[in-house]
Design a protein around this motif. Structure first.
Motif, short mmCIF file in Angstrom:
data_model
loop_
_atom_site.label_atom_id
_atom_site.label_comp_id
_atom_site.label_asym_id
_atom_site.label_seq_id
_atom_site.Cartn_x
_atom_site.Cartn_y
_atom_site.Cartn_z
N SER A 197 0.82 -1.20 0.00
CA SER A 197 0.00 0.00 0.00
C SER A 197 0.87 1.26 0.00
N MET A 198 1.93 1.22 0.79
CA MET A 198 2.85 2.36 0.84
C MET A 198 3.46 2.67 -0.52
N GLU A 199 3.68 1.62 -1.29
CA GLU A 199 4.30 1.80 -2.61
C GLU A 199 3.30 2.30 -3.64
N GLY A 200 2.03 2.40 -3.24
CA GLY A 200 1.00 2.89 -4.17
C GLY A 200 0.29 1.79 -4.91
N ASN A 201 0.20 0.61 -4.28
CA ASN A 201 -0.48 -0.52 -4.92
C ASN A 201 -1.71 -0.93 -4.14
N ARG A 202 -2.44 -1.91 -4.69
CA ARG A 202 -3.49 -2.55 -3.91
C ARG A 202 -2.82 -3.21 -2.71
N GLY A 203 -3.51 -3.18 -1.57
CA GLY A 203 -2.88 -3.70 -0.35
C GLY A 203 -3.05 -5.19 -0.19
N THR A 204 -2.43 -5.97 -1.05
CA THR A 204 -2.48 -7.42 -0.89
C THR A 204 -1.15 -7.92 -0.34
N ASP B 44 -12.16 10.51 -15.91
CA ASP B 44 -11.27 11.56 -16.40
C ASP B 44 -10.13 11.82 -15.42
N ALA B 45 -10.50 11.85 -14.15
CA ALA B 45 -9.47 12.09 -13.14
C ALA B 45 -8.42 10.98 -13.18
N VAL B 46 -8.89 9.75 -13.29
CA VAL B 46 -7.95 8.62 -13.34
C VAL B 46 -7.01 8.80 -14.53
N SER B 47 -7.55 9.21 -15.68
CA SER B 47 -6.70 9.44 -16.86
C SER B 47 -5.63 10.48 -16.57
N PHE C 257 -3.52 3.34 -16.44
CA PHE C 257 -4.90 3.58 -16.01
C PHE C 257 -5.41 2.39 -15.19
N SER C 258 -5.14 1.20 -15.69
CA SER C 258 -5.68 0.00 -15.03
C SER C 258 -5.10 -0.17 -13.63
N HIS C 259 -3.85 0.20 -13.45
CA HIS C 259 -3.26 0.11 -12.11
C HIS C 259 -4.01 1.03 -11.15
N ILE C 260 -4.23 2.25 -11.60
CA ILE C 260 -4.90 3.22 -10.73
C ILE C 260 -6.32 2.76 -10.43
N TYR C 261 -6.97 2.26 -11.45
CA TYR C 261 -8.34 1.78 -11.25
C TYR C 261 -8.37 0.64 -10.23
N GLY C 262 -7.36 -0.23 -10.35
CA GLY C 262 -7.25 -1.35 -9.41
C GLY C 262 -7.08 -0.86 -7.98
N VAL C 263 -6.26 0.14 -7.80
CA VAL C 263 -6.02 0.69 -6.46
C VAL C 263 -7.29 1.35 -5.94
N LEU C 264 -7.87 2.14 -6.81
CA LEU C 264 -9.08 2.89 -6.48
C LEU C 264 -10.19 1.99 -5.95
#
Ligand code: FMN
Ligand code: SF4
Ligand code: FES
Lengths: 519, 151
Positions: free
Chosen positions: A285-292, B35-38, B48-55
């Motif tokens: 999570s700290m690295e900016g990823n999903r927290g798995t 749009d914000a994600v873009s 984009f997909s990484h950010i969407y995954g996190v979101l």
């Protein structure tokens, strides 16, 4: 510095801010001004004074009188009667629960020694009570190895749940050569019923900073992160201020105290996910990823955030460090039983008179904690159960609450200290309902990475739902246990492995509640 | 559109969570649009997909527009013991919405969440950044009416 005859310590925390404490303080100042008391009576804004559900509250020293549920309308009376004439306003005083030495246990506090006593937003006050002396001693008089040796000998074990010996953890990372090493403070605090770390950070942020600095020097880390859950806005704000002040005073930053040692401390925030409390998920999570979670080994101490050696410790663990360095390993290890030294901060909740937090010596019995520090059962109801250690904890019945609260004694009950949450239930509580709520929690918080956890939780939830709705059979109880046992063996991280304890203890200790739903 | 936010954070992936928080906080409907994600994707140079995954992983974020006031009611065991189910019933009735729905006037969205770390005041909910504890029917009426009045 001015000397006041009386100090008023007002708790400024999340709950009192809601209740309008800022406004209240302004109005209190006006009143003191009106009666020309400003030179005699000092107001200190402090962290939480240790109990909740009482609206605005403050303590008056040296009398040690606690006022609670106070509103602006009461102010005139308190100021004229108590502060002017020396007659405390009885109707607003919180009675100490009968037959207890309810004094918030200040004398024995370590982690919370300053909480509720100093202004957490002023580094001078922390320094005034001896703060940062341990850091200076560690940095200028001790070698890293000596520090680790002291922490090892103190017997300090991790307060984040697993109870791993802290000195030992540090000794794995210290000898590693790397271009940079990190210390990460786990302030994700998602275990239901736990808010001790929040109150440590709100009440005495500099203690955490001091502990971090010592930890970093001991393991050779030049950068530290505090990972705080996103909801803890006040903590984030107070720690930002504390870090800025420490930088300004040259306590952290470049070439600290002329020693050439440099240290930068930064804050990272979460965004709502219980699993991020697990150390490898937290790093993701700290690295900016999903927290798995990541697979272990390699452990974070060897390869952690950005593949750098990373020591992850809980807030409370690190808040113990300054006192250990200052007073020595022998002093610390003399507190509490063998193998479980020091104190522990508990949050006592549920059907008790005084829900709140307390810090007591390791090994204190659960009964004492509930009755003396939680104030005993509310409304004269009978004790039925305590869920100890959060959702990943155990349900204990009345026969079991004489247990000494320390790592080793709890093992005999297949229980753990966990996060220190103690949820007390009276006779009205139904353990099937409570277990349902626990399983619902895990089902929701499963991160979805591995199928034993996702499917297992689904299955468990269906079983408990059926039982709750009167459609269960006795054999379902075995199924609940079997499924959670398989999860212990197969789940990728400790989250999925956590369900066995609450499920098994609920069924073992409160079987009647389950059987009642079956015919 | 998000320059002010981007200025605060260097273009490194580990600032993603901060940036998403800020974007969501700045939006009156408390959500993060495609749009914000873009834009974030361009700024941080991550897919984009990484950010969407996190979101979508974290419960504090939303990809859909929400009400002006986001109510997050804690349903974890300590709040459950103290009657969070009653609070939920009351909120649903008062607001006339189901879980994760927004009221017709766009004023409230009702969500459930896990322990907020203020269990001493159970049952507890947050409305945007504010915590409300020791909830009961009257208190909820008061809180909701107050916000309705402010609009
Ligand atoms: C699902 C899960 C949630 C956890 N949550 C926390 C937490 O909120 N805070 C914490 O300090 N440790 C938490 N832990 C334990 C950490 O993984 C880790 O053991 C701890 O931060 C180490 O610090 P300590 O040695 O000082 O206890 C959690 C573990 C698991 C499996
Ligand atoms: S056990 Fe659960 S929380 Fe842990 S990795 Fe598997 S799915 Fe995620
Ligand atoms: S259980 Fe609801 S706030 Fe902790």
């Amino acid at each position: 510095m001015k000397y006041f005859r009386t100090h008023i310590l007002i708790s400024v925390d999340e709950s009192t801010i809601r209740a309008g404490v800022k406004n209240f303080i302004a109005s209190l100042r006006n009143h003191l001004d009106k009666y020309s008391l400003t030179d005699e009576i000092g107001i200190l804004e402090t962290g939480s004074i240790g109990f909740f559900g009482k609206g605005l509250c403050f303590v008056v020293y040296p009398e040690n009188i606690i006022y609670a549920n106070v509103t602006n309308e009461d102010l005139n009376e308190i100021v004229t009667e108590h502060f002017l004439k020396g007659r405390p306003v009885k109707r607003l005083i919180v009675e100490k629960p009968e037959r207890t030495q309810y004094d918030f246990n200040y004398k024995k506090r370590i982690v919370l020694e300053n909480s509720g006593i100093i202004n957490p937003e002023d580094i001078e006050e922390y320094i005034g009570v001896g703060g940062y002396e341990a850091w200076e001693k560690a940095l200028l008089e001790m070698k890293s190895d000596d520090i680790i040796e002291v922490v090892k000998e103190s017997g300090l074990r991790g307060r984040g749940g697993a109870g791993f010996p802290t000195g030992l953890k540090w000794s794995f990372t210290a000898p590693i050569k790397a271009k940079q090493k990190l210390v990460v403070i786990n302030a994700d605090e998602g275990e239901p019923g736990t808010f001790k770390d929040r109150l440590i950070m709100e009440g005495d942020p500099h203690k955490l900073i001091e502990g971090i600095a010592i930890a970093c020097y001991a393991v050779g880390a030049t950068k530290a992160y505090i990972y705080i859950r996103g909801e803890y806005k006040l903590c984030i704000e107070r720690l930002r201020k504390a870090i800025a002040q420490a930088n300004e005073y040259g306590i952290i930053g470049k070439d600290i105290f002329g020693s050439k040692f440099c240290l930068e401390i930064d804050i990272k925030v979460g965004a709502g996910a219980y699993v991020c409390g697990e150390e490898t998920a937290l790093i993701e999570s700290m690295e900016g990823n999903r927290g798995t979670p990541r697979s272990k080994p390699p452990f974070p101490g060897v390869k952690g955030a950005w593949q750098l050696p990373t020591v992850v410790n809980n807030v409370e663990t690190i808040a113990n460090i300054p006192s250990i360095i200052k007073n020595g390993a022998d002093w610390y290890s003399a507190i509490g039983p063998y193998k479980s030294t020091g104190t522990k901060v508990y949050t006592v909740l549920g059907d008790v008179k005084m829900p709140g937090l307390t810090e007591v010596e390791m090994g204190t019995t659960l009964r004492t904690i509930i009755n003396e520090y939680g104030g005993g059962m509310k409304d004269g109801k009978k004790f039925k159960a305590a869920l100890v250690g959060g959702a990943a904890g155990v349900f204990l019945s009345d026969e079991l609450i004489n247990v000494n609260m320390d790592y080793e004694s709890l093992k005999n009950y297949s229980a753990v200290l966990g996060s220190g949450a103690i949820l007390v239930m009276n006779d009205d509580a139904d353990i099937v309902d409570m277990l349902w709520s626990v399983i619902r929690f895990f089902r929701h918080e499963s991160c979805g990475k591995c199928s034993p956890c996702t499917n297992g939780n689904e299955l468990l939830f269906k079983l408990i739902n059926d039982i709750r709705n009167g459609k269960g059979k006795e054999e379902d109880l075995n199924k609940l246990i079997q499924v959670s046992e398989v999860m212990v063996d197969t789940c990728f991280c400790a989250l999925g492995q956590s369900l066995l304890m609450p499920i098994k203890s609920a069924i073992d200790n409160f079987k009647d509640d389950f059987l009642k739903r079956m015919n | 559109m998000y320059e002010k936010i981007f200025e605060k954070y260097s273009p490194k992936k580990d600032n993603l969570i901060y940036i998403l928080h800020d974007i969501q906080d700045q939006h009156p409907q408390h959500y993060i649009s495609e749009d914000a994600v873009s834009e974030v994707s361009e700024y941080l140079r991550i897919p984009f997909s990484h950010i969407y995954g996190v979101l979508t992983f974290y419960t504090m974020y939303s990809t859909k527009p929400r009400g002006k006031n986001v109510i997050r009611l804690c349903e974890s065991p300590p709040c459950f013991l103290k009657g969070s189910e009653n609070v939920l019933r009351k909120l649903k009735k008062t607001l006339d919405v189901k879980i994760n729905q927004t009221t017709k006037d766009g004023l409230f969205t009702l969500e459930l969440c896990a322990c907020l770390g203020v269990c001493g005041n159970a049952p507890v909910m947050m409305i945007n950044d504010d915590v409300y504890g020791n909830l009961n029917d009257e208190k909820i009426d008061k809180i909701i009416n107050k916000i309705r009045g402010e609009k």
